[in-house]
Design an enzyme around this catalytic site. Sequence first.
Site, PDB file in Angstrom:
ATOM      1  N   ARG A  49      30.723  50.302 -52.623  1.00  0.00           N
ATOM      2  CA  ARG A  49      29.497  50.475 -53.403  1.00  0.00           C
ATOM      3  C   ARG A  49      28.695  51.703 -52.992  1.00  0.00           C
ATOM      4  O   ARG A  49      27.674  52.000 -53.605  1.00  0.00           O
ATOM      5  CB  ARG A  49      28.626  49.221 -53.269  1.00  0.00           C
ATOM      6  CG  ARG A  49      29.324  47.997 -53.797  1.00  0.00           C
ATOM      7  CD  ARG A  49      28.691  46.716 -53.322  1.00  0.00           C
ATOM      8  NE  ARG A  49      27.410  46.426 -53.912  1.00  0.00           N
ATOM      9  CZ  ARG A  49      27.238  45.842 -55.101  1.00  0.00           C
ATOM     10  NH1 ARG A  49      28.295  45.504 -55.822  1.00  0.00           N
ATOM     11  NH2 ARG A  49      26.037  45.592 -55.551  1.00  0.00           N
ATOM     12  N   THR A  76      24.649  40.113 -48.875  1.00  0.00           N
ATOM     13  CA  THR A  76      24.589  40.522 -50.279  1.00  0.00           C
ATOM     14  C   THR A  76      23.178  40.235 -50.788  1.00  0.00           C
ATOM     15  O   THR A  76      22.547  39.256 -50.378  1.00  0.00           O
ATOM     16  CB  THR A  76      25.629  39.767 -51.131  1.00  0.00           C
ATOM     17  OG1 THR A  76      25.548  38.365 -50.854  1.00  0.00           O
ATOM     18  CG2 THR A  76      27.038  40.243 -50.841  1.00  0.00           C
ATOM     19  N   ALA A  77      22.726  41.074 -51.681  1.00  0.00           N
ATOM     20  CA  ALA A  77      21.332  41.039 -52.122  1.00  0.00           C
ATOM     21  C   ALA A  77      21.108  39.983 -53.206  1.00  0.00           C
ATOM     22  O   ALA A  77      22.040  39.552 -53.882  1.00  0.00           O
ATOM     23  CB  ALA A  77      20.952  42.420 -52.658  1.00  0.00           C
ATOM     24  N   THR A 122      22.570  48.382 -41.308  1.00  0.00           N
ATOM     25  CA  THR A 122      23.466  49.045 -42.259  1.00  0.00           C
ATOM     26  C   THR A 122      23.313  50.560 -42.097  1.00  0.00           C
ATOM     27  O   THR A 122      22.225  51.101 -42.279  1.00  0.00           O
ATOM     28  CB  THR A 122      23.131  48.607 -43.695  1.00  0.00           C
ATOM     29  OG1 THR A 122      23.356  47.201 -43.774  1.00  0.00           O
ATOM     30  CG2 THR A 122      24.013  49.315 -44.715  1.00  0.00           C
ATOM     31  N   LYS A 138      26.681  48.249 -39.080  1.00  0.00           N
ATOM     32  CA  LYS A 138      27.530  47.928 -40.235  1.00  0.00           C
ATOM     33  C   LYS A 138      27.778  49.168 -41.075  1.00  0.00           C
ATOM     34  O   LYS A 138      26.832  49.819 -41.529  1.00  0.00           O
ATOM     35  CB  LYS A 138      26.845  46.870 -41.105  1.00  0.00           C
ATOM     36  CG  LYS A 138      27.544  46.583 -42.433  1.00  0.00           C
ATOM     37  CD  LYS A 138      26.846  45.470 -43.193  1.00  0.00           C
ATOM     38  CE  LYS A 138      27.597  45.069 -44.445  1.00  0.00           C
ATOM     39  NZ  LYS A 138      27.421  45.986 -45.568  1.00  0.00           N
ATOM     40  N   HIS A 172      31.004  49.054 -47.446  1.00  0.00           N
ATOM     41  CA  HIS A 172      29.984  48.471 -48.323  1.00  0.00           C
ATOM     42  C   HIS A 172      30.632  47.925 -49.607  1.00  0.00           C
ATOM     43  O   HIS A 172      30.049  47.962 -50.684  1.00  0.00           O
ATOM     44  CB  HIS A 172      28.936  49.539 -48.657  1.00  0.00           C
ATOM     45  CG  HIS A 172      27.541  49.027 -48.837  1.00  0.00           C
ATOM     46  ND1 HIS A 172      26.515  49.315 -47.957  1.00  0.00           N
ATOM     47  CD2 HIS A 172      26.973  48.263 -49.806  1.00  0.00           C
ATOM     48  CE1 HIS A 172      25.388  48.761 -48.385  1.00  0.00           C
ATOM     49  NE2 HIS A 172      25.633  48.105 -49.502  1.00  0.00           N
TER      50      HIS A 172
END
Length: 356
Positions: free
Chosen positions: A252, A75-76, A157, A225, A249
Amino acid sequence: MNLRDLHEKARRSLDPVHYDYVAGGAGEERVVADNERAFDRYALLPRVLCGGERRDTAADLPGAPGASPVFVAPTAFHRLLHPGGEPATARAAAAEGAVLVTGTASTTPVAEVVAAARSRDREAAVWFQLTAHPRREATRALVRRAEDAGCTALVVTVDSPVFGRHTRDLRNGFTDLPPGHAAENMRDLPGAPPGALTDIPMSPAVSWADVDDLVRRTALPVLLKGILHPADARLAVEHGAAGVLVSNHGGRQSDAVPAALDCLPAVADAVAGRVPVLLDGGVRRGSDVAVALALGARAVGVGRPAVWGLAAEGEAGVRRVLAALRDEYDHTLALCGGRRNSDLTRDMVVRKGGTW
Ligand SMILES: Cc1cc2nc3c(=O)[nH]c(=O)nc-3n(C[C@H](O)[C@H](O)[C@H](O)COP(=O)(O)O)c2cc1C
Ligand SMILES: CCCCC(=O)C(=O)O
């Protein structure tokens, strides 16, 4: 301890715009809701009289032998959510024996994240989540930074050829990081100045050729991912992936995809045991971990729950989340008559409401 309490505490402590960034998703957030709801459609059918006193819930993962079956999904921007930032998350994950997947969009350089994890456990495994950059030299530089930092796997990702349209962020006008925060891994990459969300560019041109290039160039295991289609899972194995992470995701990206859990059995069948299959999306309790493992996952990731723990209580909060999930999972395993993760099999998961 209830994870919902930590979520509530995080909600109260966060700037509402940042809360929305974490909680929200694409479109009408149907997939966000469905990821959690999918687990409610299933029940566990236990086996009895299995006769074993000890349980071992360790999972062998690429670059992380004997890890917790619950890992921290990437997570960012952790410093936006708690001053302890990614180092706090890293120490917590290491202390709980959980793999941390640290992100390209980290607000702490990857080398510092790995150092923080290793300060708790010299053997701690940190994986690097890679968002491929439109410029190959930039992608290669990112990979080198992760390798030099001591990451033990790359997680590419693949569900983000373009950025998802996060409804709440669009409404709130949340597009840039506030002053003082930066996506630190992007510093001094060719053509990628730090300072704004939009400075982590995504590349619609990314293809299997990029996966081939990556697998050829790095000695690290490469996991993909964001795989949902079984045909892509097969391709991933053929192109040398060391693992497949079933994920949408956290709802998202596309708001029109199935719940992650609903994609798991077909992907597991396609992979047929050749590499580990992992899952993230909607995991909120120990029994969710058990259902996912029974349906073919080697381990499961948590995104938002770890962030809520971080926002609410820093390192201690992340530890509480990871410890609670692992403990609840261990208890569920015992109630299912299992001694190790592989004792959970697909016949032990049934649709609720009966099958007759
Ligand atoms: C705030 C936030 C930021 C995220 N940032 C990234 C990211 O930078 N890269 C990525 O691959 N996934 C990212 N994800 C997705 C997570 O890795 C994971 O797939 C998802 O959160 C799992 O669903 P869950 O939140 O229901 O556990 C992010 C998710 C959230 C909630
Ligand atoms: C801009 C960095 C990517 C963050 C992301 O993947 C997400 O918010 O879901």
